[in-house]
Design an enzyme around this catalytic site. Structure first.
Site, short mmCIF file in Angstrom:
data_model
loop_
_atom_site.label_atom_id
_atom_site.label_comp_id
_atom_site.label_asym_id
_atom_site.label_seq_id
_atom_site.Cartn_x
_atom_site.Cartn_y
_atom_site.Cartn_z
N LYS A 75 0.97 -1.14 0.07
CA LYS A 75 -0.03 0.02 0.06
C LYS A 75 0.87 1.17 -0.04
O LYS A 75 0.43 2.36 -0.49
CB LYS A 75 -0.80 -0.05 1.41
CG LYS A 75 -1.88 1.20 1.36
CD LYS A 75 -2.78 0.85 2.47
CE LYS A 75 -3.72 2.32 2.75
NZ LYS A 75 -4.73 1.97 3.75
N GLU A 152 -10.36 7.10 5.41
CA GLU A 152 -10.48 6.11 6.47
C GLU A 152 -11.07 6.78 7.66
O GLU A 152 -11.92 6.37 8.60
CB GLU A 152 -9.04 5.58 6.60
CG GLU A 152 -8.83 4.45 5.65
CD GLU A 152 -7.42 4.14 5.71
OE1 GLU A 152 -6.38 4.52 6.65
OE2 GLU A 152 -6.65 3.48 4.75
#
Ligand code: AMP
Length: 591
Positions: A75, A152
């Site tokens: 990521k 997020e």
């Protein structure tokens, strides 16, 4: 027990762990357990020589002996062309590796759900355009219908407010009537320290409106950096005592890194931990105290503190205006995090009830909202044009003054460039398309009344020549922390008579010096009408959509003709490549 009917899901695609959640019949967020019975799945991909792939715990275990066959932490490379090292002798893109994790999550979910109609995937708020696009592409490569990406912390705030509402006895199936969030407006600071990234976000919740006020963070800061500090401490000592360094091979490094991570986690509840390792027949046990660990990592914690302070400054807020602090992400469990936040804020931070799953839960709630919104939208409704916001102006005051007016905004490097570049077609945000998937009955009530407004985490600008400063500068067109979606317009003048195309270098970042920004790509405005005089105005609209993705449009003002705009990103795939990769991933055996 039968499977749950088809529905949309939320996916937290994390640096170290990933999780998938959905809303059950009663509207409660549920995490899908993986084939080993765990709520979270390590984001680790083991590529075997026969091209089959193993994702999760087994891949992490294989890393101890075959480090060169297992990819982790990809990521962090999202937005780059390739993962930083070969896996099983081959180069992989971070998108492909992420797609394999998503495929595995999807396989596990199908043990519980009849079908997945769509997915919302989470991204760190601090992700820029290239990383956001790479995440969307990873979802598409995995064969998912990507409804949206969501930041997020926004997902965490949504899930937290939802959990509080339920805790207070709220009816999950009547969220349209009862308010999900607090009745009094509240401002929450969300501190999210995960495995690989750090995000801090301020969200104002007023009834069912979730408005992100400002966001900041670091893409390269997370639990793995704390692990590496302990690794280096241990290995330096190992080398001093034995004359050999376990960091010399990838396999021994991985083994000791795992022991260091276990010690770090132990130190969250104990004052002392012991790290045991072995290399070339030599062994060493090293006790580490919590105090020592905190010393070794104090600068990492200080970096998060600096981000928090800068964010408050950006948002023009003092701690007195923050009603609560919500800690999210596995690394927030380290006691020094709570201590630091309590010291600087004078408030007691709250640890999210399920810090590893809360983000996936929020994404599942958002997926339900979108599924309902889109299913209830008229499918044939024309696409909304981008509407300029109130601050729309033809000239950017600051820069155009600097540069001496519109015709001098030639500033921009205007040149006829060959068209042979492989150019990516800038398409509409596909997430805007109506989704025809059926909606589960329980997804409808929750969908009403909740409004999410996010902001952009990076300024968007173009590189221009400032005649006043006699140098090339980054001209910020959309400053960071602007509510999304947003559009700003800037007018450029052609530099030569009969100029047919214009090239703009688009940046992300807020620094005036282009070296302090990331060039996300070039925008080529072409097919301008023939015979335009020098200085003809070309209006360029720069927009961020709700997901923080960048779009550019251009109009030649004299004739009113729309010019073709193509963005050539420095990294990333075109739609064709994504399709081809999806076919390949569909064929790969993933367990
Ligand atoms: P996340 O990406 O939110 O799942 O967080 C994963 C990171 O949290 C990894 O770096 C873990 O080592 C770290 N972590 C999980 N639990 C703890 C704990 N109790 N103490 C310290 N770090 C932890």
């Amino acid at each position: 027990m039968g499977k749950i009917s088809a529905r949309s899901v939320g996916i937290d695609l994390g640096t170290t762990f990933s999780a998938l959640a959905y809303l059950d019949e009663k509207g409660r967020p549920r995490t899908v357990t993986n084939s080993r019975g765990h709520d979270v799945t390590p984001s680790a991909v083991w590529v075997k020589p026969d091209r089959s792939v193993v994702v999760g715990e087994a891949a992490l275990a294989a890393r101890r002996n075959r480090a060169d066959h297992v990819a982790v932490n990809f990521k962090r490379d999202m937005g780059e062309k390739v993962y930083h090292e070969p896996v099983c002798g081959k180069q992989f893109s971070p998108q492909a590796l992420s797609a394999l994790v998503l495929k595995k999550l999807g396989i596990d979910a199908r043990n519980v759900l009849e079908n997945i109609t769509g997915a919302v995937i989470t991204v760190p708020a601090y992700f820029g355009d290239a990383r956001r696009k790479a995440t969307q592409d990873a979802g598409r490569i995995a064969g998912l219908n990507v409804l949206d990406i969501i930041n997020e912390p926004t997902a965490a705030a949504l899930a937290n407010a939802f959990a509080e509402y339920v805790h207070r006895g709220g009816d999950m199936v009547r969220l349209d009537v009862a308010r999900i969030a607090t009745t009094a407006p509240a401002t929450t600071l969300i501190y999210d320290l995960g495995g690989g990234t750090f995000d801090v976000t301020i969200i104002r919740i007023d009834n069912n409106n979730f408005e992100v006020v400002a966001t900041g963070g670091e893409v390269q800061l997370g639990g793995v950096d704390f692990d590496r500090r302990v690794l280096n401490y241990y290995c330096d000592e190992f080398q001093r005592r034995t004359g050999v360094d376990p960091r010399d091979t990838a396999e021994s490094t991985v083994k000791i890194l795992n022991a260091c991570e276990a010690a770090k986690i132990h130190l969250s509840k104990a004052e002392q931990a012991t790290i045991e390792g072995e290399y070339l027949g030599k062994q060493m046990k090293l006790p580490v105290s919590r105090q020592r660990f905190e010393q070794l990592t104090s600068d990492l914690l200080a970096r998060t503190q600096l981000c928090v302070e800068m964010l408050l400054e950006d948002a023009l807020l003092g701690w007195d205006r923050i009603d609560n602090i919500l800690m999210v992400g596995g690394s927030s469990r380290m006691p020094q995090v709570t201590r630091m936040l309590a010291e600087v804020s004078g408030k007691a931070p709250d640890m999210a009830a399920a810090p590893d799953q809360i983000v996936a839960h929020g994404a599942a709630i958002h997926a339900a909202i979108l599924t309902y919104d889109r299913a209830s939208a008229t499918p044939s409704a024309p696409k909304k044009p981008i509407t300029p916001d109130a601050e729309l102006s033809f000239l950017d005051d600051d820069d155009d003054e600097d540069e001496g007016g519109p015709s001098a905004s030639g500033s921009t490097s205007f040149d006829d460039i060959p068209l042979s570049l492989p150019i990516e077609e800038e398409s509409e945000d596909q997430s805007d398309a109506p989704v025809s998937a059926p909606i589960a009955p329980m997804e409808a009530p929750i969908a009403r009344g909740i409004k999410l407004t996010d902001v952009n985490s990076h300024g968007l600008g173009v590189i221009v020549r400032s005649s006043r400063e006699s140098r090339t500068v980054n001209s910020v067109i959309i400053p960071k922390n602007t509510p999304l979606p947003t559009t700003r317009v800037k007018v450029f003048g052609t530099e030569a008579a009969n100029q047919r195309q214009v090239r703009l270098r688009i940046t992300e970042g807020d620094a005036r010096d282009p070296r302090g920004c990331t060039q996300i790509g070039e925008c080529l405005i072409r097919l301008l009408p023939k015979g335009l005089p020098k200085g003809s105005p070309v209006e360029v609209r720069f927009a961020y959509d709700r997901s923080g993705r960048v779009h550019v449009r251009a109009v030649e003002l004299t004739s009113g003709a729309g010019a073709d705009v193509e963005i050539k990103r420095d990294t990333g795939f075109d739609a064709d490549t994504v399709g081809k990769m999806a076919d390949i991933v569909a064929e790969i055996d993933v367990e």
